[in-house]
Enzyme design. Structure first.
Site, short mmCIF file in Angstrom:
data_model
loop_
_atom_site.label_atom_id
_atom_site.label_comp_id
_atom_site.label_asym_id
_atom_site.label_seq_id
_atom_site.Cartn_x
_atom_site.Cartn_y
_atom_site.Cartn_z
N GLY A 1 -3.50 -35.79 7.41
CA GLY A 1 -4.00 -37.16 7.44
C GLY A 1 -4.78 -37.46 8.69
N VAL B 1 0.84 -1.20 0.00
CA VAL B 1 0.00 0.00 0.00
C VAL B 1 0.88 1.25 0.00
CG1 VAL B 1 -1.57 1.39 1.41
CG2 VAL B 1 -2.03 -1.05 1.08
N GLU C 1 -7.92 -38.24 11.25
CA GLU C 1 -9.03 -39.18 11.13
C GLU C 1 -10.38 -38.49 11.02
OE1 GLU C 1 -5.79 -41.29 11.44
OE2 GLU C 1 -6.23 -39.83 13.02
N MET D 1 -8.00 -22.42 15.35
CA MET D 1 -8.81 -21.20 15.26
C MET D 1 -9.75 -21.25 14.05
SD MET D 1 -6.21 -18.17 16.43
CE MET D 1 -5.88 -17.87 18.16
N GLY E 1 -15.02 -8.19 11.52
CA GLY E 1 -15.38 -7.09 12.41
C GLY E 1 -14.77 -5.77 11.99
N ASP F 1 -8.70 -16.71 9.49
CA ASP F 1 -9.90 -17.56 9.44
C ASP F 1 -10.37 -17.87 8.02
OD1 ASP F 1 -9.84 -17.36 12.19
OD2 ASP F 1 -11.40 -15.83 12.31
N ARG G 1 -1.21 -17.64 14.87
CA ARG G 1 -1.15 -16.27 14.35
C ARG G 1 0.28 -15.82 14.05
NH1 ARG G 1 -5.80 -13.75 14.30
NH2 ARG G 1 -7.39 -14.07 15.90
N GLU H 1 -12.61 -24.09 16.74
CA GLU H 1 -12.79 -23.51 18.07
C GLU H 1 -14.20 -22.99 18.33
OE1 GLU H 1 -10.40 -19.96 18.46
OE2 GLU H 1 -11.37 -19.01 16.75
#
Length: 326
Positions: free
Chosen positions: A189, A26, A191, A173, A107, A131, A259, A226
């Site tokens: 891998g 930017v 289950e 998360m 948000g 996310d 994070r 989560e």
């Protein structure tokens, strides 16, 4: 429309690897086009407090490889109020900022949308969240790095799970989105994956116990989103202890490990492309949009659409894991 001479850039909400690459893109693209850039520290809190500092090409040197955000971030309750947004606008006027770039998640972009409705200032959003839950973009800044971090951690957990014949519930998360859980489960891998999007009449835990935990397997990894609605990994581990006491159960909550760290090449490239595109969008007279990526191409998505529409998970991924985990 007012001529743009100075832009502001901020990061808001949870930090995500690649945010610095976006700030760098930017800043340098704006300066290349003859604009001045004001960095706003601590997200909307800094916007309210007037925590502004001019960014130069040198300011963003040697930052593309760094995790976190050099502009810092915060979650602001005051910005949710009309008074807080008024203070924010007054500071933009004070520092001569003509347009605003907001890098953050759902948000953060919702806050940007409210601000844009009340004040005549062009705002461009960049999807910065691990996310990957923003509609209109195939990937968000930070998602790929977080996914790779989860894979690295779970690979280590698999070693000890196998050594002790245990079921490990690993919580990742994602809030109300299962992209990290589902894709990391395939990559390691696992289950099973327990995700918010796979809510049916079938009990996901019972399905795993009856079909996923085969007699031929002496250890299992279950990746759990989560999602606060379900109680996360601890909830499912407690259920196993009560309902299936024959199994030795452990829980690992990866938390903020996901994070951190240096952004992956994919996140650096994505953030750079989106940051560059945000300035191009302003040059075109765009406002109140999020810059996304679809099928490798940059797209403009109205902010209200990006934050209000649910991003669907690819149902084929659920089938892939189900088949490969047998």
């Amino acid at each position: 429309m007012k001529e743009i001479k100075t832009i502001g850039v901020l990061t808001s909400g949870g930090d995500a690897p690649g945010m610095n690459a976006a700030i760098r893109a930017v800043t340098r693209t704006a300066i290349y086009n003859g604009w001045k850039v004001m960095g706003i520290y601590r997200g909307y809190e800094g916007l309210i407090a007037g925590d502004f500092k001019e960014l130069t090409t040198e300011s963003v040197s040697n930052t593309i490889q760094r995790g976190g955000t050099i502009l810092k971030t915060a979650r602001s309750q005051e910005f949710m109020t009309a008074e807080g947004r008024q203070k924010s606008f007054d500071n933009l006027v004070k520092f001569g900022v003509d347009a605003l770039i907001v890098i953050g998640g759902n948000g953060s972009l919702a806050g940007a949308q409210d601000f844009a409705r009340e004040y005549d200032i062009p705002i461009i959003g960049l999807p910065g969240t691990i996310d990957n839950d923003l509609y209109g973009t195939d990937s968000t800044i930070g998602y790929d790095t977080a996914l790779n971090t989860i894979v690295e951690c779970v690979d280590k957990i698999r070693d000890t799970a196998t050594s002790h014949d245990r079921i490990f519930f690993v919580e990742v998360m994602g809030r109300d989105a299962g992209f990290l859980a589902q894709n990391s489960a395939i990559a390691v891998g696992a289950e099973a994956a327990i995700i918010p999007e796979d809510k049916t009449d079938i009990d996901q835990l019972e399905q795993f116990i009856n079909h996923g935990k085969r007699k031929s397997k002496n250890s299992s990894i279950v990746i759990v989103s989560e999602s606060p609605k379900d109680g996360g990994a601890m909830h499912y581990a407690e259920r196993v202890r009560k309902e299936y006491p024959q199994y030795d159960v452990r829980v690992t909550i990866l938390g903020h490990l996901q994070r951190g760290g240096s952004p992956s090449a994919e996140d650096r490239i994505l953030a750079s492309r989106l940051g560059y595109a945000s300035i191009e969008a302003l040059l075109e007279g765009q406002r109140n949009i999020m810059i996304g990526i679809q099928n490798g191409q940059v797209v403009y998505v109205p902010i209200d659409k990006a934050i209000k529409k649910d991003k669907p998970i690819d149902r084929e991924l659920i089938n892939v894991l189900a088949v490969l985990s047998i």
